[in-house]
Design an enzyme around this catalytic site. Structure first.
Site, short mmCIF file in Angstrom:
data_model
loop_
_atom_site.label_atom_id
_atom_site.label_comp_id
_atom_site.label_asym_id
_atom_site.label_seq_id
_atom_site.Cartn_x
_atom_site.Cartn_y
_atom_site.Cartn_z
N HIS A 290 2.03 5.80 9.12
CA HIS A 290 0.78 6.82 8.67
C HIS A 290 -0.65 6.44 9.23
CE1 HIS A 290 3.32 8.48 4.91
NE2 HIS A 290 3.71 8.62 6.25
N VAL B 157 -1.83 2.54 5.05
CA VAL B 157 -2.90 2.41 6.16
C VAL B 157 -3.88 1.38 6.06
CG1 VAL B 157 -2.74 4.95 6.33
CG2 VAL B 157 -4.33 3.98 5.03
N CYS C 16 -11.93 13.45 23.19
CA CYS C 16 -11.15 12.53 24.55
C CYS C 16 -9.85 11.89 24.01
CB CYS C 16 -12.40 11.74 25.26
SG CYS C 16 -12.60 10.39 24.32
P1 OAD Z 1 2.72 6.87 -4.12
O1 OAD Z 1 1.50 6.79 -4.82
O2 OAD Z 1 3.55 8.15 -4.04
O3 OAD Z 1 3.96 6.06 -5.02
C1 OAD Z 1 3.33 4.53 -5.46
C2 OAD Z 1 4.75 4.00 -5.94
O4 OAD Z 1 4.36 2.58 -6.26
C3 OAD Z 1 5.24 4.66 -7.26
O5 OAD Z 1 6.45 4.84 -7.11
C4 OAD Z 1 5.00 3.51 -8.18
O6 OAD Z 1 5.87 3.62 -9.44
C5 OAD Z 1 4.90 2.32 -7.41
N1 OAD Z 1 4.23 1.12 -8.04
C6 OAD Z 1 3.01 0.98 -8.84
N2 OAD Z 1 2.71 -0.13 -9.19
C7 OAD Z 1 3.65 -1.27 -8.32
C8 OAD Z 1 3.83 -2.36 -8.36
N3 OAD Z 1 2.89 -3.26 -8.59
N4 OAD Z 1 4.67 -2.83 -7.55
C9 OAD Z 1 5.72 -1.98 -6.90
N5 OAD Z 1 5.53 -0.47 -6.92
C10 OAD Z 1 4.57 -0.22 -7.74
O7 OAD Z 1 2.42 6.25 -2.66
P2 OAD Z 1 3.62 6.26 -1.41
O8 OAD Z 1 5.07 6.38 -1.93
O9 OAD Z 1 3.16 5.03 -0.43
O10 OAD Z 1 0.43 9.61 2.73
O11 OAD Z 1 3.05 7.58 -1.04
C11 OAD Z 1 3.48 8.01 0.44
C12 OAD Z 1 2.48 8.68 0.90
O12 OAD Z 1 1.84 9.81 0.54
C13 OAD Z 1 1.29 7.93 1.63
O13 OAD Z 1 1.52 7.11 2.52
C14 OAD Z 1 -0.02 8.87 1.54
C15 OAD Z 1 0.32 9.83 0.23
O14 OAD Z 1 -0.07 10.95 0.66
C16 OAD Z 1 -0.57 9.75 3.69
O15 OAD Z 1 -1.79 9.34 3.41
C17 OAD Z 1 -0.16 10.45 4.97
#
Ligand code: OAD
Length: 227
Positions: A103, A87, A114
């Site tokens: 998201h 986001v 509104c």
């Molecule tokens: P997560 O925090 O669940 O996962 C982050 C991922 O990034 C993990 O698998 C890490 O291993 C990986 N990671 C860490 N450092 C990294 C790097 N330098 N390069 C590449 N990858 C790396 O985040 P999301 O999968 O995005 O939702 O989470 C999904 C949703 O859960 C988010 O959009 C949010 C959250 O609740 C809402 O807010 C609706």
């Protein structure tokens, strides 16, 4: 050849924005039920907004990472589309134009009365909770909270793009939150080559054609010649 990229918090970790589920993840320190649900907002909109103010401040100070920039550069030369769960707007700040935000966006507000939506990038927002400039109603962050549905148009477009991808890149997502986590499966079923970039294994790993156990920037550099 169409390249579709699904990104998650990991790509912004390289900009210094915390992820949700990792060791330093936000959901380790905060309970999403207190901060990221419609019920929490109804109970205490001020507390929710304080948390969003804090995150907005952090994101405002951050710069797009090299990985964000590589994707923006690729978009200029290739048929590439980005679907993000983030986001933070960092893809757009890096120069990406066609970003599907599943998201929502932390810089946009939405009136609960509104329903008007608009960008308000002031940091911090004062006099919490902020009020709608149109009707004076209560404003909320225009992001998707737990228990809420994703924006329909964006979701449909994301499914469509995933099913039309030749290469599907999955970068920095733990692939635990649905429906976003389903998109790599959709792409795979439709014949795409699925490439994952993540320092850790995820549910995508077993069926990815290539899984690179590295950070976003390093991993992207490694696959650039295969795209
Ligand atoms: P997560 O925090 O669940 O996962 C982050 C991922 O990034 C993990 O698998 C890490 O291993 C990986 N990671 C860490 N450092 C990294 C790097 N330098 N390069 C590449 N990858 C790396 O985040 P999301 O999968 O995005 O939702 O989470 C999904 C949703 O859960 C988010 O959009 C949010 C959250 O609740 C809402 O807010 C609706």
């Amino acid at each position: 050849m169409r390249i579709v990229v699904l990104t998650g918090a990991g790509i912004s970790a390289e900009s210094g924005v915390p992820t949700f589920r990792g060791k330093e993840g936000l959901w380790r320190k905060y309970d999403p039920r207190d901060l990221a649900t419609p019920e929490a907002f109804r109970r205490d909109p001020k507390v929710v907004w304080e948390w969003y103010n804090w995150r907005r401040e952090m994101i405002a100070k951050a710069q797009p990472s090299e990985a964000h920039r590589i994707l923006a550069e690729l978009e200029r030369r290739r048929d590439l589309r980005i679907i993000t769960q983030n986001v933070d707007g960092l893809h757009q700040r890096a120069g990406s134009k066609k970003v599907i935000e599943l998201h929502g966006n932390i810089w946009r507000v939405r009136c609960v009365i509104c329903r008007v939506r608009y960008y308000d990038e002031r940091v911090p927002l004062e006099d919490l909770p902020p009020k709608c400039k149109e009707c004076g109603g209560l404003l909320r962050p225009d992001v998707v909270w737990f228990g809420e549905t994703l924006p329909q148009e964006e979701l449909e477009e994301a499914y469509r793009l995933s099913s039309e991808a030749d290469i599907f890149l999955v970068i920095g997502t733990s692939a635990q939150v649905y429906p976003a986590a389903e998109l790599p499966f959709v792409a795979k079923r439709s014949g795409a080559r699925v490439i994952e970039i993540n320092p850790e294994e995820t549910p995508v790993t077993p069926y990815a054609d290539l899984s690179i156990r590295k950070g976003a920037t390093e991993g992207l550099r490694e696959v650039l010649d295969q795209l």
